[in-house]
Design a protein around this motif. Structure first.
Motif, short mmCIF file in Angstrom:
data_model
loop_
_atom_site.label_atom_id
_atom_site.label_comp_id
_atom_site.label_asym_id
_atom_site.label_seq_id
_atom_site.Cartn_x
_atom_site.Cartn_y
_atom_site.Cartn_z
N CYS A 143 -2.71 4.13 -10.47
CA CYS A 143 -3.39 3.47 -9.36
C CYS A 143 -4.29 4.46 -8.65
CB CYS A 143 -2.36 2.89 -8.38
SG CYS A 143 -3.10 2.18 -6.88
N ARG A 144 -5.53 4.05 -8.41
CA ARG A 144 -6.46 4.86 -7.64
C ARG A 144 -6.62 4.24 -6.27
NH1 ARG A 144 -12.29 7.45 -9.01
NH2 ARG A 144 -12.83 8.02 -6.88
N GLU A 145 -6.59 5.09 -5.25
CA GLU A 145 -6.70 4.62 -3.87
C GLU A 145 -7.97 5.17 -3.23
OE1 GLU A 145 -3.24 5.83 -1.82
OE2 GLU A 145 -1.88 4.51 -2.93
N ARG A 146 -8.57 4.36 -2.40
CA ARG A 146 -9.71 4.78 -1.58
C ARG A 146 -9.47 4.35 -0.15
NH1 ARG A 146 -14.31 6.39 -4.27
NH2 ARG A 146 -14.36 5.98 -6.53
N LEU A 147 -10.06 5.11 0.77
CA LEU A 147 -9.98 4.81 2.20
C LEU A 147 -8.53 4.65 2.65
CD1 LEU A 147 -12.97 2.31 2.58
CD2 LEU A 147 -12.95 4.79 2.94
N GLY A 148 -7.72 5.62 2.32
CA GLY A 148 -6.34 5.64 2.78
C GLY A 148 -5.46 4.56 2.18
N GLY A 149 -5.77 4.12 0.98
CA GLY A 149 -4.96 3.10 0.32
C GLY A 149 -5.42 1.68 0.57
#
Length: 382
Positions: A365-371
């Motif tokens: 899983c890749r997260e952006r903007l703090g999940g």
């Protein structure tokens, strides 16, 4: 029934030849009157047909002048035993012209629905396809059966047809306004958004607190420069509403670059539906989840969301798949910060969830903007 027939036969046996002729004429006339009161076609059971055949053989060839329940030709077939039984012999073909084959009917209906042509143009297209067994009246009847117009579609057409025809090079634009916290308190910040109708690709300008007409013109020029002539999504038309922030300079800058601006009617957001929806998506999926501190923070949030939007997020409007990488950045290079690491199916904040059905792979899983924004993909096992 027998108690009436037997006395009749005894009475006929004692009658003279002249009396029999008069009686037969009377019975024939009575039978003719009765037949006129009945349906044209009278169905008989196999047993009734057998009785008629047995008595008709005794009469001989004169039965052709007596039979009226069926035609003489049909009665001759009965005498020869040539009867049609369901399931044993093919059913006789109905009189008249055979029905047009279903595959040809489907071709006619498809051409009519996709083009709006009249029957004459459709007939010419059929001849080009080497289908020469169809007449004009047949095409007209097929169209009428399906409730389709037989004449060509005239006039300016529908808005939906216009959008579909120009979707690949048609862009829509709109302003997005959001509240931003600054040292001087809350302010309204604006970005100008462009979206392609066919590909759903989006271009967003840097934020500003002063969306003047000059600023809008500069963003229009920057947008066109980001989509050169060799770009498959190079715009030829741009739809916009009556927002006063556009101004005549915005349209003039587009026309000088061979792009036609189209100003929509007042209070008609449905005509600018793709841009309106993108504004709502960016607001609900990203900006509503943050307190935006200044213009630079706004640009960072929009930039991260656009990377996720273009390379990671599936889109239902294009088959529920990601849009894929693009050559040009989603925002202007003057304000876009380089990505710390290249965009890939596996992000920098990946965690293994379970073993992959693929041999040697793991779900990551890749997260952006703090999940807030998440993307899943397969990571090859070490």
């Amino acid at each position: 029934m027998h108690r009436f027939i037997n006395p009749l036969l005894l009475w006929l046996a004692h009658a003279s030849h002249a009396d029999l002729i008069r009686q037969i004429q009377f019975l024939k006339e009575e039978n003719s009157i009765l037949r006129s009161k009945l349906p044209r076609c009278i169905k008989v059971t196999p047993r009734e047909r057998e009785r008629l055949v047995r008595l008709g053989r005794l009469v001989g060839t004169a039965v052709r002048h007596l039979v009226s329940i069926v035609t003489p030709h049909t009665f001759d077939r009965w005498l020869k035993g040539d009867t049609w039984n369901k399931g044993t012999r093919p059913r006789p073909r109905k009189p008249g012209r055979p029905r047009t084959p279903d595959d040809i009917r489907q071709i006619i209906l498809r051409i009519a629905r996709e083009t709006g042509w009249g029957y004459t143009r459709i007939l010419g297209e059929l001849k080009k396809l080497n289908i020469t067994t169809v007449s004009r009246s047949t095409v007209v009847n097929i169209l009428r059966e399906q409730g389709l117009p037989t004449g060509p579609a005239r006039g300016t057409g529908t808005w939906d047809a216009f959008i579909t025809r120009h979707a690949k090079t048609l862009w829509e634009c709109d302003f997005l306004a959001t509240r931003v916290l600054t040292w001087k308190g809350w302010k309204d910040a604006y970005v100008l958004l462009f979206i392609n109708v066919a590909s759903r690709r989006c271009w967003v300008s840097p934020g500003t607190f002063h969306p003047s007409r000059r600023w809008s013109r500069e963003q229009a020029i920057a947008f066109v420069e980001a989509h050169r002539q060799d770009d498959p999504n190079h715009p030829t038309m741009i739809l916009r509403d009556h927002d006063s922030k556009f101004g005549p300079g915005f349209d003039a800058a587009l026309r000088r670059r061979s792009i036609t601006p189209i100003t929509l009617r007042i209070m008609s957001p449905n005509l600018n539906a793709y841009a309106e929806r993108m504004v709502q998506t960016l607001q609900q999926e990203c900006l509503d989840h943050f307190i935006v501190f200044g213009r630079r923070h706004l640009d960072h949030l929009v930039r991260e969301y656009l990377i996720h939007y273009h390379t990671e997020r599936p889109h239902q409007g294009v088959g529920n798949v990601p849009l894929g990488p693009r050559r040009e950045p989603a925002m202007q290079a003057t304000t876009a910060r380089p990505d710390p690491e290249p965009v890939s199916p596996i992000g920098r904040s990946s965690v293994s969830a379970r073993a992959s059905p693929r041999q040697g792979g793991q779900l990551a899983c890749r997260e952006r903007l703090g999940g807030l924004l998440r993307h899943y993909g397969w990571r090859e096992a070490a």
